[in-house]
Design a protein around this motif. Structure first.
Motif, PDB file in Angstrom:
ATOM      1  N   TRP A   1       6.015  -0.235  -2.154  1.00 18.56           N
ATOM      2  CA  TRP A   1       7.337  -0.738  -1.783  1.00 18.56           C
ATOM      3  C   TRP A   1       7.407  -0.817  -0.259  1.00 18.56           C
ATOM      4  CZ3 TRP A   1      10.991  -2.744  -4.837  1.00 18.56           C
ATOM      5  CH2 TRP A   1      10.972  -2.451  -6.209  1.00 18.56           C
ATOM      6  N   ASP A   2       7.962  -1.923   0.222  1.00 15.80           N
ATOM      7  CA  ASP A   2       8.211  -2.070   1.654  1.00 15.80           C
ATOM      8  C   ASP A   2       9.634  -2.566   1.830  1.00 15.80           C
ATOM      9  OD1 ASP A   2       7.785  -1.994   4.345  1.00 15.80           O
ATOM     10  OD2 ASP A   2       6.802  -3.949   4.448  1.00 15.80           O
ATOM     11  N   GLY A   3      10.250  -2.261   2.925  1.00 15.62           N
ATOM     12  CA  GLY A   3      11.647  -2.632   3.146  1.00 15.62           C
ATOM     13  C   GLY A   3      11.882  -3.196   4.522  1.00 15.62           C
ATOM     14  N   ILE A   4      12.927  -4.001   4.615  1.00 14.83           N
ATOM     15  CA  ILE A   4      13.290  -4.611   5.889  1.00 14.83           C
ATOM     16  C   ILE A   4      14.804  -4.625   6.002  1.00 14.83           C
ATOM     17  CG2 ILE A   4      13.178  -6.950   4.890  1.00 14.83           C
ATOM     18  CD1 ILE A   4      12.297  -7.915   7.661  1.00 14.83           C
ATOM     19  N   ASN A   5      15.354  -4.345   7.153  1.00 20.84           N
ATOM     20  CA  ASN A   5      16.800  -4.319   7.410  1.00 20.84           C
ATOM     21  C   ASN A   5      17.181  -5.491   8.313  1.00 20.84           C
ATOM     22  OD1 ASN A   5      17.119  -1.944   5.958  1.00 20.84           O
ATOM     23  ND2 ASN A   5      16.757  -0.665   7.774  1.00 20.84           N
ATOM     24  N   ILE A   6      18.255  -6.214   7.893  1.00 19.38           N
ATOM     25  CA  ILE A   6      18.789  -7.307   8.697  1.00 19.38           C
ATOM     26  C   ILE A   6      20.305  -7.097   8.813  1.00 19.38           C
ATOM     27  CG2 ILE A   6      19.136  -9.796   8.881  1.00 19.38           C
ATOM     28  CD1 ILE A   6      16.567 -10.162   7.330  1.00 19.38           C
ATOM     29  N   TYR A   7      20.826  -7.175  10.024  1.00 20.16           N
ATOM     30  CA  TYR A   7      22.236  -6.913  10.286  1.00 20.16           C
ATOM     31  C   TYR A   7      22.973  -8.237  10.543  1.00 20.16           C
ATOM     32  CZ  TYR A   7      20.963  -2.016  10.808  1.00 20.16           C
ATOM     33  OH  TYR A   7      20.500  -0.740  10.581  1.00 20.16           O
TER      34      TYR A   7
ATOM     35  N   ASN B   1      19.678  -4.464   3.228  1.00 21.10           N
ATOM     36  CA  ASN B   1      18.426  -3.722   3.070  1.00 21.10           C
ATOM     37  C   ASN B   1      17.625  -4.323   1.909  1.00 21.10           C
ATOM     38  OD1 ASN B   1      17.309  -0.671   1.752  1.00 21.10           O
ATOM     39  ND2 ASN B   1      16.585  -1.508   3.671  1.00 21.10           N
ATOM     40  N   CYS B   2      16.482  -4.921   2.231  1.00 22.69           N
ATOM     41  CA  CYS B   2      15.659  -5.617   1.234  1.00 22.69           C
ATOM     42  C   CYS B   2      14.409  -4.802   0.926  1.00 22.69           C
ATOM     43  CB  CYS B   2      15.255  -6.999   1.742  1.00 22.69           C
ATOM     44  SG  CYS B   2      16.649  -8.039   2.228  1.00 22.69           S
ATOM     45  N   TRP B   3      14.162  -4.523  -0.380  1.00 27.85           N
ATOM     46  CA  TRP B   3      12.965  -3.805  -0.823  1.00 27.85           C
ATOM     47  C   TRP B   3      12.200  -4.701  -1.781  1.00 27.85           C
ATOM     48  CZ3 TRP B   3      11.252   0.735   1.134  1.00 27.85           C
ATOM     49  CH2 TRP B   3      12.143   1.480   1.883  1.00 27.85           C
ATOM     50  N   TYR B   4      10.867  -4.691  -1.633  1.00 26.79           N
ATOM     51  CA  TYR B   4      10.015  -5.579  -2.426  1.00 26.79           C
ATOM     52  C   TYR B   4       8.608  -4.974  -2.521  1.00 26.79           C
ATOM     53  CZ  TYR B   4       8.799  -6.711   2.376  1.00 26.79           C
ATOM     54  OH  TYR B   4       8.440  -6.609   3.689  1.00 26.79           O
ATOM     55  N   MET B   5       7.846  -5.436  -3.496  1.00 29.51           N
ATOM     56  CA  MET B   5       6.467  -5.010  -3.669  1.00 29.51           C
ATOM     57  C   MET B   5       5.546  -5.851  -2.780  1.00 29.51           C
ATOM     58  SD  MET B   5       5.661  -2.499  -5.587  1.00 29.51           S
ATOM     59  CE  MET B   5       6.445  -1.380  -6.752  1.00 29.51           C
ATOM     60  N   THR B   6       4.593  -5.174  -2.136  1.00 31.21           N
ATOM     61  CA  THR B   6       3.664  -5.870  -1.259  1.00 31.21           C
ATOM     62  C   THR B   6       2.275  -5.249  -1.375  1.00 31.21           C
ATOM     63  OG1 THR B   6       3.228  -6.556   1.014  1.00 31.21           O
ATOM     64  CG2 THR B   6       4.182  -4.365   0.697  1.00 31.21           C
TER      65      THR B   6
END
Length: 536
Positions: A403-409, A472-477
């Motif tokens: 799992w990896d995540g990225i934050n965008i405001y 907050n986006c979580w996805y498989m990578t």
């Protein structure tokens, strides 16, 4: 007339007899001179003989002892006398006594008979016991040494034989001179020569016997050592054949493993196990072949194990950790792991697992980007660290995704529902392949672990943060290329947000209010107190 004739005949006979005697004396003198020259030549030859010099020093030592005894006896007689003559004699004897004692001290090494070393039966050194191939070298050196000693012994015997031969020739010449001129050569000279010769003849006979016994000992020792060397070489040859068979069998196992095991990780593990078994088997073969008392070795190791365990605690723990790693299956070569030591995290791929440590090649990851600011190093993780630290495995078992995540405001005034929808669609689009792979991998892990939540679909969360609305986006990578997909998804979401009028990306800002600065107001003078007036 007759008397005159008789007198003439008598005179003539006496004259002839005198001339004959004179001729004989001249011949005897010449012959004697030749014999004396031969004796002198023999004396000059034997002076350089080692045995003759040692015997001469031995006689000198004995003579000095006798003289010292005589001087001591005479000194006792005049020790108590007080007259002038006795005092002078006592001083002279004391001086001579000191001189003799010093000479005796210098010749102390010639105290014993010079023939004692060769007439005594010399025992050989204990020949080395040949229990392994390395001992053959010392055995050959031993054979060379005893043969060299035997040659030196023979050289000493030859010098003694030559001396005896020369002394016999000298005695024969002295006896011949005595027969010609008894007045010049007396019987004492013959006696001294005979005595000297007898001393060397006795030593020669005993030395010859001792040398014969020494030769037999050398031959016996050589035969025994040669037999031991032959036996040890046959033994080493048989062991070598057995080791070659083990190595060939190992190569065959590696060949079949390479042919039938297609998975590189499993092949690497199988290759390591084959190598370890091969080395262990060879060590056991050599151990049981060349250590006579294995139980004694086990006993010694048992007593020493406590001290060794304390002194080499980390080594033993690393070996135990290696056994846990190999047989437990927690880590394999090729796995991506994360280790934290002294507050610093390290992420990399395992490239080797040895008996004491794991070798890891550091890769470019989010950790290296955020914290280490460098990568590409090779670091070593002691195997005992698995008992005292948490080591993360990104590719355990069949899993190759994480799992990896990225934050965008976005700003509070933005359409956050629309933004969440856009982020979800973009995340699903670019992570779909890894999501399918992760689902299959988790299903395979159900046979080994109890997995309840196996949802691998992208997850989007929204939070209210001080700086704005957080998506907050979580996805498989892919575990080995998380940064690539992270950058792709982040850029696509930003581009999509930029195209929407009702979505504004938030970022940190600071408000600075700049206005007209007013001067401070002061009360009028009439309202001021006397003290305040004095201040202005």
């Amino acid at each position: 007339m007759c008397k005159k004739i008789l007198w003439l005949i008598f005179f003539t006979c006496n004259l002839l007899l005198a001339e004959t005697n004179s001729t004989l004396k001249l011949e005897d003198a010449m012959k004697t001179e030749v014999l004396h020259q031969k004796v002198a030549a023999i004396d000059e030859t034997i002076q350089n003989n080692l045995w003759y010099k040692r015997y001469g020093n031995y006689l000198s030592y004995q003579k000095l002892i006798e003289e010292l005894s005589t001087v001591d006896a005479e000194l006792k007689k005049v020790k108590t006398a007080k007259d002038k003559v006795s005092v002078e004699k006592r001083e002279r004897l004391t001086s001579k006594q000191e001189s003799l004692e010093k000479q005796i001290e210098l010749l102390q090494e010639f105290k014993n008979s010079p023939f004692s070393k060769i007439i005594e039966s010399t025992d050989l050194e204990t020949y080395p016991k040949i229990t392994n191939p390395l001992a053959i070298i010392s055995a050959l050196s031993y054979i060379k040494k005893i043969k060299q000693d035997s040659m030196d012994y023979k050289a000493q015997i030859d010098r003694l034989d030559l001396l005896v031969t020369k002394l016999k020739e000298k005695l024969a010449l002295i006896e011949e001179i005595y027969q010609i001129e008894p007045m010049i050569t007396n019987e004492d000279m013959i006696y001294d020569a005979q005595k000297e010769l007898n001393a060397f003849i006795v030593a020669q006979e005993i030395a010859s016997t001792s040398y014969s016994l020494h030769v037999k000992k050398v031959e016996e020792a050589t035969i025994r050592i040669t037999q031991d060397i032959t036996l040890q070489m046959k033994r080493a040859f048989n062991i070598g054949i057995f080791i070659v068979v083990v190595i060939v069998f190992t190569l065959l196992l590696k060949f079949f493993a390479k042919r039938y095991i297609k998975d590189n990780e499993r092949f690497y593990t199988a290759n390591k196990i084959i190598n370890f078994a091969n080395v262990t088997l060879i060590i056991l073969i050599l151990l049981f072949s060349y250590i006579e008392n294995v139980s004694y070795l086990v006993t010694v190791l048992g007593f020493a194990s406590a001290g060794i365990a304390i002194a080499m605690k980390d080594w033993f723990m690393s070996i135990l950790g290696w056994m846990v790693i190999i047989f437990g299956g927690s880590f394999h070569v090729g796995d991506r792991i994360k280790v934290k030591k002294d507050g610093l995290p390290y992420v990399g791929d395992i490239i080797d697992i040895s008996l004491l440590r794991m070798t890891v090649l550091e890769d470019i990851t989010l950790t290296s980007y955020m914290e280490n600011t460098r990568s590409g190093r090779i670091f070593f993780v002691p195997n005992n660290l698995i008992f005292s630290a948490v080591i993360s495995n990104y590719t355990h078992g069949t899993m190759r995704t994480v799992w990896d995540g990225i934050n965008i405001y976005i700003t509070f005034g933005s359409n956050h529902k629309k933004a969440v929808h856009i982020a979800r669609e973009i995340t699903k689009k670019y992570s779909k392949g890894y999501t399918d792979i992760a689902r299959k991998q988790l299903n395979l892990l159900r046979n080994q672990y109890s997995l309840k939540n196996t949802n691998v679909e992208p997850r989007i969360f929204s939070f209210v943060e001080p700086q704005g609305f957080c998506i907050n986006c979580w996805y498989m990578t892919n575990s080995y290329a998380a940064l690539s997909l992270r950058g792709t998804i982040g850029c696509e979401i930003i581009d999509a947000f930029m195209q929407e009028d009702d979505i504004t990306i938030a970022y940190q800002t600071h408000n600075i209010n700049i206005g007209k600065q007013e001067r401070p107001s002061f009360p009028p003078d009439e309202l001021k107190s006397p003290d305040e007036k004095s201040l202005f």
